[in-house]
Design an enzyme around this catalytic site. Structure first.
Site, PDB file in Angstrom:
ATOM      1  CG  HIS A 371     -31.810   4.527  -4.231  1.00 19.84           C
ATOM      2  ND1 HIS A 371     -32.341   3.318  -3.847  1.00 19.84           N
ATOM      3  CD2 HIS A 371     -32.798   5.443  -4.086  1.00 19.84           C
ATOM      4  CE1 HIS A 371     -33.605   3.490  -3.476  1.00 19.84           C
ATOM      5  NE2 HIS A 371     -33.905   4.771  -3.624  1.00 19.84           N
ATOM      6  CD  GLU A 391     -37.340  11.297  -6.287  1.00 25.39           C
ATOM      7  OE1 GLU A 391     -38.416  10.703  -6.156  1.00 25.39           O
ATOM      8  OE2 GLU A 391     -36.230  10.717  -6.264  1.00 25.39           O
ATOM      9  CD  GLN A 392     -29.728  12.986  -8.353  1.00 27.53           C
ATOM     10  OE1 GLN A 392     -28.808  13.708  -8.732  1.00 27.53           O
ATOM     11  NE2 GLN A 392     -29.582  11.669  -8.151  1.00 27.53           N
ATOM     12  CG  PHE A 423     -25.425  10.323   0.763  1.00 27.05           C
ATOM     13  CD1 PHE A 423     -25.409  10.140   2.138  1.00 27.05           C
ATOM     14  CD2 PHE A 423     -26.050  11.459   0.248  1.00 27.05           C
ATOM     15  CE1 PHE A 423     -25.994  11.071   2.993  1.00 27.05           C
ATOM     16  CE2 PHE A 423     -26.643  12.386   1.092  1.00 27.05           C
ATOM     17  CZ  PHE A 423     -26.609  12.196   2.464  1.00 27.05           C
ATOM     18  CB  ILE A 424     -30.097   6.841  -0.127  1.00 31.07           C
ATOM     19  CG1 ILE A 424     -29.461   5.837  -1.074  1.00 31.07           C
ATOM     20  CG2 ILE A 424     -31.576   7.021  -0.458  1.00 31.07           C
ATOM     21  CD1 ILE A 424     -29.943   4.413  -0.873  1.00 31.07           C
TER      22      ILE A 424
END
Length: 471
Positions: A371, A391-392, A423-424
């Site tokens: 990711h 998504e971002q 970080f996910i």
């Protein structure tokens, strides 16, 4: 690898059924006419019949005629049929006959009575024998002969089919033949459903083995008419109540001339008919009427690219990116087995998620590391996957202020240094402030706690992606 059993069906969302007359329940009574088509040396079979008679647990007699068994079946044609005929015609209840073609051919008076009563005569195969050991070619030959004989005897080609003692090929053969409005070799639902095979959509109207007088002839079955009536009444009450609450179903009742036609059993059947007719919103229907209604109001859905029908390469190409840069998860899911229950977002997610959870810690760590950082260098260089880019951007991470970008950069560096993976978080529905708050909170977690949380977030991201791809 395709798993061809459908364990989902309609699931929690049942079709909006609107039976004629705003009925809450459709009652469909089947009378199996098998007498004269059963296993018998006189019919050229290898042994006598041993199934569904008063001789519970009877065994076939190879090469020998069984006088008692033959006379029990003869009772059904000689006495039981006419008693049932009087009951249904007097009560004005329409029924469907499952007629064994050779049995119908030996019973012209009974066939004429069925037709005078305007009963549907569906096909029950050529002979009342077991087809489980037949080759596909031999069963096909029997099917073709059945249609020809049934049409010659009744004057009409059968529109419905039920073998009963079927093989794994039966429903496929009936579908491939292409001329049947429905097939009933299924016990899988309380409603009709469509089954696609060989490019055809076949309507399946499930039958019953529980609300069936055959249980008078099986161990642990009905011992008295009272038990039969109680079971039918309970079944009716539950289904009728569900229908009044907005979820109408159908109730199948299976009968045999030699069983329900006995005096001690038909009384229970009459009580049930009187009971059901005392209620409103009840539709007594022939099976073909249910088929016609379903075809009109619930036609077969258009063909779709369903996951369980894809070959391995197509499946991986389509769903290999659901878990970021980890197509091996889709490959393992396909290898394990993908079935009709996996055609929805939730269903396919369950299959992929299971493979992810069964992977080793190092394999799952690789998935986490695949990711990208949130609002990191890859995003700035426009090197994210299409899914991650959307998504971002949806969370506004492509429009950060200088201060926000500096905070993300600092948090990203500290997080990766502490845990060894980025970080996910499933950003859908979150704004930048909430994402930053979660970031700052989670960076203080113990490594094992954060590893588990990151895996949960990966699974959630996968589900959200699938919901964009599947119903």
């Amino acid at each position: 690898m395709a798993y061809d059993r459908d364990l989902l069906g309609y699931g929690a969302t049942l079709p909006a059924v609107n039976w004629p007359g705003d009925a809450a329940i459709a009652i469909q009574i089947v009378l199996n006419y098998e007498e004269g088509g059963e296993n018998c040396i006189a019919h050229g079979d290898a042994a006598s019949e041993a199934f569904l008679s008063e001789i519970v647990g009877g065994a076939p007699w190879p090469g020998m005629r069984h006088w008692n068994m033959e006379s029990i079946y003869e009772y059904g044609a000689r006495a039981g049929f006419w008693r049932l005929h009087r009951l249904f015609t007097t009560a004005a209840v329409p029924i469907t006959v499952y007629g064994v073609a050779t049995a119908l051919a030996r019973s012209p008076a009974q066939v004429a009575a069925m037709q005078d009563a305007d009963w549907e005569i569906a096909s029950h195969g050529l002979k009342w024998i077991d087809y489980k050991d037949f080759s596909k070619a031999d069963e096909q030959a029997h099917l073709d002969e059945t249609i020809a004989l049934h049409t010659a005897v009744t004057g009409e080609r059968p529109r419905g089919w039920y073998t009963g003692r079927c093989s794994t090929n039966t429903v496929d053969l009936v579908t491939e033949e292409g001329g049947f409005d429905y097939v009933s070799d299924s016990y899988a639902d309380d409603l009709p459903y469509w089954r696609r095979h060989a490019g055809r959509d076949q309507l399946v109207i499930p039958y019953t083995l529980d609300a069936n007088d055959m249980r008078f002839a099986t161990p642990q079955g009905f011992n008295s008419g009272d038990q039969f009536f109680a079971y039918l009444k309970d079944s009716f009450d539950v289904l009728h109540a569900e229908g009044l609450e907005g979820s109408p179903k159908m109730m199948n009742i299976g009968l045999h001339c030699r069983l329900a036609g006995r005096p001690g059993r038909i009384a229970a059947l009459k009580r049930f008919i009187d009971y059901a007719k005392s209620h409103d919103h009840v539709w007594f229907a022939k099976r073909i009427e249910i088929a016609d209604h379903w075809r009109k109001h619930h036609p077969a859905p258009p063909p779709a690219d369903e996951p369980w029908l894809m070959d391995r390469k197509t499946f991986i190409d389509t769903y290999g990116g659901v878990f970021e840069h980890s197509p091996w998860i889709a490959g393992r899911a396909w290898d394990a087995d993908i079935g009709p229950a996996n055609n929805t977002a939730d269903g396919l997610h369950a299959a992929l998620r299971t493979r992810f959870r069964l992977a080793s810690d190092s394999e799952r760590l690789d998935v986490l590391r695949a990711h990208p950082d949130l609002a990191g260098k890859l995003a700035a260089a426009k090197r994210l996957t299409a899914e991650s880019t959307r998504e971002q951007a949806g969370a506004g991470l492509d429009a950060l202020t200088d201060d926000e970008r500096e905070r993300f950069t600092k948090l990203n560096n500290g997080y990766v240094a502490r845990f060894g993976f980025p970080f996910i978080i499933a950003v859908k529905g979150l704004d930048r402030a909430r994402i930053l708050d979660a970031f700052e909170q989670r960076v203080s977690h113990e490594p094992d706690v954060e590893f588990a949380e990151a895996c949960r977030q990966v699974e959630r991201i996968a589900l959200l992606r699938l919901k964009d791809m599947l119903p």
